[in-house]
Design a protein around this motif. Structure first.
Motif, PDB file in Angstrom:
ATOM      1  N   VAL A 132       0.848  -1.197   0.000  1.00 24.76           N
ATOM      2  CA  VAL A 132       0.000   0.000   0.000  1.00 24.76           C
ATOM      3  C   VAL A 132       0.885   1.248   0.000  1.00 24.76           C
ATOM      4  N   GLY A 133       1.950   1.217   0.803  1.00 23.40           N
ATOM      5  CA  GLY A 133       2.872   2.347   0.840  1.00 23.40           C
ATOM      6  C   GLY A 133       3.694   2.479  -0.428  1.00 23.40           C
ATOM      7  N   ILE A 134       4.180   1.347  -0.951  1.00 24.31           N
ATOM      8  CA  ILE A 134       5.013   1.372  -2.156  1.00 24.31           C
ATOM      9  C   ILE A 134       4.262   2.003  -3.329  1.00 24.31           C
ATOM     10  N   LYS A 135       2.964   1.734  -3.437  1.00 25.25           N
ATOM     11  CA  LYS A 135       2.166   2.305  -4.531  1.00 25.25           C
ATOM     12  C   LYS A 135       2.215   3.828  -4.550  1.00 25.25           C
ATOM     13  N   GLU A 136       2.410   4.423  -3.379  1.00 24.06           N
ATOM     14  CA  GLU A 136       2.426   5.891  -3.275  1.00 24.06           C
ATOM     15  C   GLU A 136       3.810   6.485  -3.529  1.00 24.06           C
ATOM     16  N   PHE A 137       4.828   5.630  -3.672  1.00 28.35           N
ATOM     17  CA  PHE A 137       6.196   6.101  -3.889  1.00 28.35           C
ATOM     18  C   PHE A 137       6.417   6.277  -5.394  1.00 28.35           C
ATOM     19  N   GLY A 144       4.679  12.212   2.911  1.00 31.21           N
ATOM     20  CA  GLY A 144       3.446  12.059   3.681  1.00 31.21           C
ATOM     21  C   GLY A 144       2.421  11.163   3.014  1.00 31.21           C
ATOM     22  N   ASP A 145       2.464  11.050   1.692  1.00 33.63           N
ATOM     23  CA  ASP A 145       1.509  10.196   0.982  1.00 33.63           C
ATOM     24  C   ASP A 145       1.748   8.726   1.314  1.00 33.63           C
ATOM     25  N   VAL A 146       3.008   8.332   1.395  1.00 29.19           N
ATOM     26  CA  VAL A 146       3.336   6.948   1.753  1.00 29.19           C
ATOM     27  C   VAL A 146       2.938   6.672   3.200  1.00 29.19           C
ATOM     28  N   GLY A 147       3.341   7.563   4.105  1.00 33.09           N
ATOM     29  CA  GLY A 147       3.032   7.368   5.519  1.00 33.09           C
ATOM     30  C   GLY A 147       1.537   7.346   5.790  1.00 33.09           C
ATOM     31  N   GLU A 264       3.302  -5.945 -10.037  1.00 33.07           N
ATOM     32  CA  GLU A 264       3.155  -4.597 -10.589  1.00 33.07           C
ATOM     33  C   GLU A 264       4.377  -3.703 -10.327  1.00 33.07           C
ATOM     34  N   PHE A 265       5.290  -4.190  -9.476  1.00 34.24           N
ATOM     35  CA  PHE A 265       6.459  -3.379  -9.133  1.00 34.24           C
ATOM     36  C   PHE A 265       7.763  -3.953  -9.693  1.00 34.24           C
TER      37      PHE A 265
END
Length: 268
Positions: A132-137, A144-147, A264-265
């Motif tokens: 979920v966090g990686i998708k925001e990187f 802050g988007d990842v956190g 996907e990564f």
């Protein structure tokens, strides 16, 4: 300071990250009731050195071992010892490698024998929160988007998100900028750009988010002594999107697990 990596540097870092991944895959085969964390630590050090790497944690800030081994209520930075693992425990294994001048840093929380359903759920949610966090990187987003994404996902399950310990940039040093908290507000913090490489590592507690540091200067446990889980990947921004440098594939091969969570990564 944030140090942007060239495509060539990212490929060198992929080698370091994959050596960590292979080390964790080797350790996965050995984790069972009765084995000691010092035995596992020796296996990891020998494998890393035999394959042209240098244990990244050994001696870093005076840490005494190759692996951080953190069972049950230990969050991170546990020191390997001679106590045998027991059935029903969990253990976070965090490993670093220095190869060709660049670091890899990667972690997985393992089950020891048969683990109760509540603890299994903690591990599952924590690992899901990593992706979920990686998708925001990605380019244009911010720290802050990842956190925020990790925090919202885990707190919705009633879990505590550790504040005092964070992910980080990675490169010629084990810890570079930016710091990568597992909590935050959207749109805040350092903006992500092409060539950034970070270690994203949710540390999630079954109960309270509060932690305690022990007198050895390393071991950190949950305040309420409930279990904690920890998963970590090394990720680069390539063509504006997150690309994994590390993988859990070697762990899954050892444990007989099938998964498409990383698809996907991966490198296209």
């Amino acid at each position: 300071m944030v140090k942007i990596k060239t495509p060539e540097e990212i490929e060198i870092m992929r080698e370091s990250a994959l050596m960590v991944s292979k080390t964790l895959g080797l350790i996965a085969k050995e984790i069972k009731p009765g084995v000691t964390t010092l035995q596992l630590d020796k296996i990891a050090e020998e494998f890393i050195r035999d394959n042209g790497g240098i244990p990244g944690f050994l001696g870093l800030y005076d840490f005494p071992n190759t692996l951080c081994m953190s069972p049950n209520q230990q969050v991170v930075h546990g020191i390997p010892n001679n106590k045998p693992l027991e059935n029903g425990e969990i253990i976070s294994v965090d490993c670093g490698v220095l190869k060709n001048g660049y670091y890899g840093d990667h972690a997985y929380t393992f089950e020891v024998g048969e683990v109760d359903p509540e603890t299994k759920k903690l591990l599952d949610i924590t690992k899901q929160s990593l992706y979920v966090g990686i998708k925001e990187f990605k380019a244009g987003n911010r720290v802050g988007d990842v956190g925020f994404a990790i925090q919202q996902f885990c707190e919705a399950q009633g879990y505590g998100v550790v504040r005092e310990l964070v992910g980080h940039g990675l490169g010629k040093k084990m810890h570079e900028g930016p710091e990568m908290p597992n909590y935050g507000k959207r749109g805040r913090g350092k903006k992500f750009v092409e060539g950034m490489v970070v270690a994203i590592e949710p540390m999630i507690n079954q109960g309270t988010r509060k932690i305690v540091q022990h007198s050895d200067g390393w071991t950190i446990t949950t305040l309420d002594n409930k279990p904690s889980a920890h998963f970590e990947h090394d990720v680069a921004i390539v063509n504006g999107k997150p690309q994994l440098l590390s993988t859990f594939d070697y762990i899954y091969e050892a444990l007989g697990i099938e998964s498409n969570e990383e698809d996907e990564f991966r490198v296209k």
